[in-house]
Design an enzyme around this catalytic site. Structure first.
Site, short mmCIF file in Angstrom:
data_model
loop_
_atom_site.label_atom_id
_atom_site.label_comp_id
_atom_site.label_asym_id
_atom_site.label_seq_id
_atom_site.Cartn_x
_atom_site.Cartn_y
_atom_site.Cartn_z
N HIS A 78 7.25 23.91 0.52
CA HIS A 78 8.05 23.31 1.09
C HIS A 78 9.51 24.19 1.15
O HIS A 78 10.06 25.27 1.08
CB HIS A 78 8.74 22.19 0.37
CG HIS A 78 9.46 21.91 1.08
ND1 HIS A 78 8.84 20.52 2.32
CD2 HIS A 78 10.86 21.14 1.49
CE1 HIS A 78 9.99 20.21 2.57
NE2 HIS A 78 10.91 20.20 2.22
N ARG A 123 18.94 7.73 6.94
CA ARG A 123 19.56 8.52 7.26
C ARG A 123 20.05 10.05 8.65
O ARG A 123 21.40 10.11 8.47
CB ARG A 123 19.78 9.57 6.39
CG ARG A 123 20.45 9.47 4.28
CD ARG A 123 18.64 9.74 4.03
NE ARG A 123 19.68 11.57 4.04
CZ ARG A 123 18.27 12.19 4.04
NH1 ARG A 123 17.41 12.51 2.96
NH2 ARG A 123 18.66 13.77 3.94
N SER A 169 14.11 13.17 -1.25
CA SER A 169 13.60 13.03 -0.74
C SER A 169 12.38 13.64 -0.27
O SER A 169 11.16 13.67 -0.23
CB SER A 169 14.33 13.22 1.02
OG SER A 169 13.67 12.90 2.54
N ASP A 193 11.32 6.93 1.19
CA ASP A 193 11.43 7.74 1.27
C ASP A 193 11.64 7.55 2.89
O ASP A 193 12.71 8.15 3.40
CB ASP A 193 11.10 9.07 1.08
CG ASP A 193 11.49 10.36 1.96
OD1 ASP A 193 12.93 10.51 1.42
OD2 ASP A 193 10.87 10.93 2.91
N LYS A 223 8.13 13.59 -2.38
CA LYS A 223 6.93 13.25 -1.54
C LYS A 223 6.62 14.54 -2.64
O LYS A 223 4.85 14.47 -2.76
CB LYS A 223 7.26 13.64 -0.21
CG LYS A 223 7.89 12.74 0.63
CD LYS A 223 7.44 13.06 1.84
CE LYS A 223 8.95 14.16 2.49
NZ LYS A 223 9.97 13.93 2.52
#
Length: 425
Positions: free
Chosen positions: A85, A171, A186, A164, A190
């Site tokens: 990620h 947000r 967040s 999320d 996931k």
């Protein structure tokens, strides 16, 4: 589940208290169900931004986000699973060559990706510039492709961490995106919910990144690594430089083309360097002993890329979209390129149509900026600095102004910088 009054949870965090596990479980579940209103969650998010959270609170908040939806079970996948990620940057197309490369080395890569917003690009937008390619896969398709090809890049299903999805949108419009506990939960909710066994985080630092300074980036990376470990996921983070765009191409189709160059054995040195660095970390975390540089050179990663694109309906041989309008901007004087500011180039690409201001906006697949120089390159007056590409000629002037300010030509070469700044495990 114990019931609470939302205002009591807000007051507790506003006054600097630790939220109890029961309070966290309730507020995340109640917000997902619509019992806690947006304005109440906005107040709580702001309190978290200002007051922070302890490690135990962040872990429980992340667990509650995961529990709001389904958790994929990849235990039937025959290969060890490893994912990556990135916190997002400019020209960050690394997922595209990295995913098939790690798969060609023997891992299964369940890469759930997103779309771009503002100056940072989105992996799904880039891949959707390939004719026929589709981002949405059902869970059974997802698992089958992981087994057959070893590589999937797709959108997260609606059932993964729905809390999320709802909180992220809130947000974005309430000035609370920067809260490290909320960023970490967040991302990790996931990634843990997708079921991967190993995870490598690429935490970007610099002008084109979400985290501008190394101290905050280290805090975010350490928080996410701990969350992963607590959930039984082998997790490592690399902190990488994002003051300069990665590679030369910034956009959608132009970044796909550059990624294919890397898979073909060429491409910009920095893209190759970071792809290999992350591949080595992913393979080690998955317990695989393979040399990604050798696999890249063999052409096996390119073969996997083509199979992956075909499996999701895309044609790897199809021509990529090309913008209707182009403009080359040239150096006004002799000198050396001292800086190419990632943020400025990202904004220029967005102004050309490569990005979006709102989630529902369309993107132009052919639009973007193609750099002709990198910091340290000598230039003569009249040499090309960058090329602007767009479908709308009215977009050229504002993009030109922004990009021209981002590329600086001076007399002395800049100090050498490292691409990988730190490693946290």
């Amino acid at each position: 589940m114990t019931e609470f009054a939302a205002v009591d949870v807000i007051r507790a965090k506003r006054d600097g208290h630790r939220l109890s596990d029961a309070q966290i479980d309730w507020v995340v579940d109640a917000y997902t169900r619509g019992v806690v209103a947006d304005e109440q969650m906005s107040a709580l998010a702001m309190a978290i931004l200002l007051r922070g959270m302890e490690a135990g609170e962040i872990a429980r908040w992340t667990a509650a986000m995961i529990a709001s939806g389904e958790r994929l079970d990849l235990s039937t996948v025959t290969r060890p699973t490893a994912d990556k990620h990135s916190t997002g940057g400019v020209g960050d197309k690394i997922t595209l060559p990295l995913t098939p490369l790690v798969a060609a080395c023997g891992a299964a890569v369940p890469q759930l990706s997103g779309r771009g917003l503002g100056h940072t690009g989105g992996t799904l937008d880039k891949l959707e510039s390939i004719p026929g390619w589709r981002a949405s896969l059902a869970n059974d398709e997802f698992k089958r492709q992981l087994d057959d090809v070893g590589a999937v890049i797709c959108a997260a299903g609606e059932g993964l961490a729905p809390a999320d999805r709802k909180l992220y949108a809130l947000r974005d419009v309430t000035g609370t995106v920067e809260a490290i506990p909320l960023i970490a939960s967040s991302i990790m909710s996931k990634k843990i919910a997708e079921g991967t066994g190993a995870l490598v985080l690429d935490v970007k630092v610099g002008s084109g990144a979400f985290m501008k300074d190394l101290t905050a980036a280290r805090e975010l990376a350490a928080t996410m690594v701990q969350l992963g470990k607590d959930s039984g996921v082998t997790t490592i983070a690399l902190l990488t430089d994002m003051n300069t765009p990665l590679g030369l191409a910034v956009g959608n189709a132009v970044e796909v083309a550059e990624s294919v160059e890397v898979l073909a054995g060429g491409g910009p040195a920095d893209v190759v360097e970071l792809t290999l660095a992350l591949a080595r970390e992913m393979l080690a975390a998955a317990g695989l002993d393979a040399d990604p540089a050798q696999v890249l050179a063999s052409g096996a990663a390119m073969d996997t890329w083509r199979r992956m694109i075909r499996a999701q309906g895309g044609d790897p041989n199809a021509p990529l979209p090309v913008a209707r309008e182009t403009e080359v901007v040239r150096a006004a004087a002799d000198g050396v390129v001292t800086a190419v500011d990632a943020y400025g180039i990202g904004v220029a690409a967005w102004r050309l149509g490569a990005g979006r201001a709102r989630k529902e906006d369309p993107v132009s697949f052919g639009a973007g900026v193609v750099l002709k120089v990198k910091p340290g390159d000598p230039v003569r007056a009249g040499d090309a600095l960058f090329e602007l590409r767009t479908d709308d000629p009215a977009r050229l002037a504002p993009a030109r102004e922004t990009a021209a300010q981002a590329v600086t030509v001076g007399d002395a070469p800049p100090a050498l910088t490292q691409l990988v700044l730190d490693r946290i495990a």
